[in-house]
Design a protein around this motif. Structure first.
Motif, PDB file in Angstrom:
ATOM      1  N   ASP A 169      -4.467  -2.677  10.613  1.00  0.00           N
ATOM      2  CA  ASP A 169      -3.399  -2.259   9.711  1.00  0.00           C
ATOM      3  C   ASP A 169      -2.945  -3.388   8.793  1.00  0.00           C
ATOM      4  OD1 ASP A 169      -2.078   0.057   8.873  1.00  0.00           O
ATOM      5  OD2 ASP A 169      -0.191  -0.641   9.735  1.00  0.00           O
ATOM      6  N   PRO A 174      -2.799  -5.313   5.506  1.00  0.00           N
ATOM      7  CA  PRO A 174      -3.136  -4.962   4.121  1.00  0.00           C
ATOM      8  C   PRO A 174      -4.031  -6.025   3.491  1.00  0.00           C
ATOM      9  CG  PRO A 174      -0.888  -5.792   4.249  1.00  0.00           C
ATOM     10  CD  PRO A 174      -1.377  -5.686   5.659  1.00  0.00           C
ATOM     11  N   ARG A 226      -6.575   3.943   0.509  1.00  0.00           N
ATOM     12  CA  ARG A 226      -5.888   5.201   0.229  1.00  0.00           C
ATOM     13  C   ARG A 226      -4.921   5.023  -0.941  1.00  0.00           C
ATOM     14  NH1 ARG A 226      -4.083   7.041   6.365  1.00  0.00           N
ATOM     15  NH2 ARG A 226      -6.205   7.169   7.251  1.00  0.00           N
ATOM     16  N   ASN A 279      -1.680   4.905  -3.045  1.00  0.00           N
ATOM     17  CA  ASN A 279      -0.279   4.569  -2.725  1.00  0.00           C
ATOM     18  C   ASN A 279      -0.115   3.805  -1.410  1.00  0.00           C
ATOM     19  OD1 ASN A 279       0.535   6.075  -5.049  1.00  0.00           O
ATOM     20  ND2 ASN A 279       0.477   7.964  -3.831  1.00  0.00           N
ATOM     21  N   VAL A 280      -1.217   3.528  -0.740  1.00  0.00           N
ATOM     22  CA  VAL A 280      -1.163   2.769   0.508  1.00  0.00           C
ATOM     23  C   VAL A 280      -1.936   1.457   0.369  1.00  0.00           C
ATOM     24  CG1 VAL A 280      -1.792   2.735   2.958  1.00  0.00           C
ATOM     25  CG2 VAL A 280      -0.905   4.834   1.923  1.00  0.00           C
ATOM     26  N   ARG A 318      -6.420  -1.291   3.891  1.00  0.00           N
ATOM     27  CA  ARG A 318      -5.932  -1.846   5.155  1.00  0.00           C
ATOM     28  C   ARG A 318      -7.069  -1.944   6.167  1.00  0.00           C
ATOM     29  NH1 ARG A 318      -0.481  -2.211   6.028  1.00  0.00           N
ATOM     30  NH2 ARG A 318       0.837  -1.431   4.335  1.00  0.00           N
TER      31      ARG A 318
END
Length: 295
Positions: free
Chosen positions: A86, A88, A121, A123-124, A127
């Motif tokens: 997770d 970034p 993804r 807007n994410v 990661r």
């Protein structure tokens, strides 16, 4: 000594010395690109200390320029846990830290995404994914794990997987009667024998890898053939079966020869048994599987 055996041994030494080998060896997977194509990548230095620890081991992406080396360094950092799940990954930051273009970063992240190591993804962002999402059969990931904190688990798991794949491949190969492949398998054993007598670890290991790849090809099962990269990676990360002219190496060579003999006579059970005997020569396999019973 056959012409092919002589050619392979000569070319193996040429590759390691940086000299161009003969055309016969150009198609072998272990032939490396010219040194000029291996551009260096800077270490990830900066305020984030965990990003500064990247393994220098591994050859999976060697010879592929900046893109391949960035894939390798980021992949090693993810697999080793330096970049945890997770976490970034900001492309702009990666580009600045490694001094590479946006295109190199984008293509590298795509490769890592295909291996299941990262996800991108809207807007994410990009990661790091958990271990459960990784493609653990990918040869690069196999290598990175084998030289990271999970090295013991990786080598044990590879040994267990080889125990499943290769005896079956040997049994199937005995029923296909591929004389061309059988001849080449015999050539590989001949090369290994001469290399062993000379203490030539590199040539021995390369001929050994070629032997196992050819054997899986001879099985005539495309799904098994698809797994040949796993066996090649397992041989590579194990450091090779030979560390000198000692008894285990001589035993290994004898089992290779018995496999070839069994294939020549169509003895499927004999080929399978010889392969099982060969696999238990390797310490990482011996810990997880029983030795075959004598009949």
């Amino acid at each position: 000594m056959s012409t092919l055996a002589h050619t392979m041994m000569t070319a193996a030494r040429s590759v390691d010395s940086g000299l161009a080998g003969s055309g016969e060896l150009d198609r072998y997977p272990y032939t490396e690109a010219p040194a000029g194509e291996r551009a260096a990548i800077r270490s990830w230095d900066g305020t984030d200390a965990e990003l500064g620890r990247a393994s220098r081991r591994g050859s999976a992406s060697r010879g592929r320029g900046l893109h391949g080396q960035l894939v390798q360094q980021l992949g090693q950092m993810i697999v080793s846990g330096d970049l945890g799940a997770d976490r970034p990954l900001v492309p702009e930051e990666i580009g600045q830290r490694f001094e590479v273009s946006r295109t190199v970063v984008r293509e590298s992240l795509r490769v890592l995404e295909a291996k299941g190591l990262v996800s991108a993804r809207p807007n994410v962002g990009t990661r790091v994914r958990p271990v459960s999402d990784w493609n653990l059969l990918d040869p690069d990931i196999i290598e990175w794990r084998a030289f990271g904190p999970q090295r013991d688990d990786q080598r044990r798991e590879l040994g267990e997987l080889r125990w499943t794949i290769e005896p079956l491949a040997a049994r199937l190969a005995a029923g296909h009667g591929r004389e061309d492949i059988q001849q080449r398998l015999g050539d590989m054993v001949e090369i290994m024998g001469h290399a062993l007598a000379q203490g030539d670890v590199i040539t021995y290991s390369r001929a050994d890898a070629e032997f196992h790849s050819l054997l899986i090809q001879a099985a005539g099962n495309r799904m098994l053939e698809h797994l040949s990269g796993i066996v090649s990676a397992a041989l590579q990360v194990s450091g090779g079966p030979v560390t000198g002219c000692d008894r285990p190496a001589e035993a290994s060579l004898g089992h290779h020869g018995r496999i070839v003999d069994a294939l020549a006579t169509g003895d499927a059970a004999g080929a399978e048994a010889a392969m099982r005997q060969l696999l238990v020569v390797h310490p990482e396999v011996d810990r997880v599987v029983p030795a075959p019973r004598e009949h």
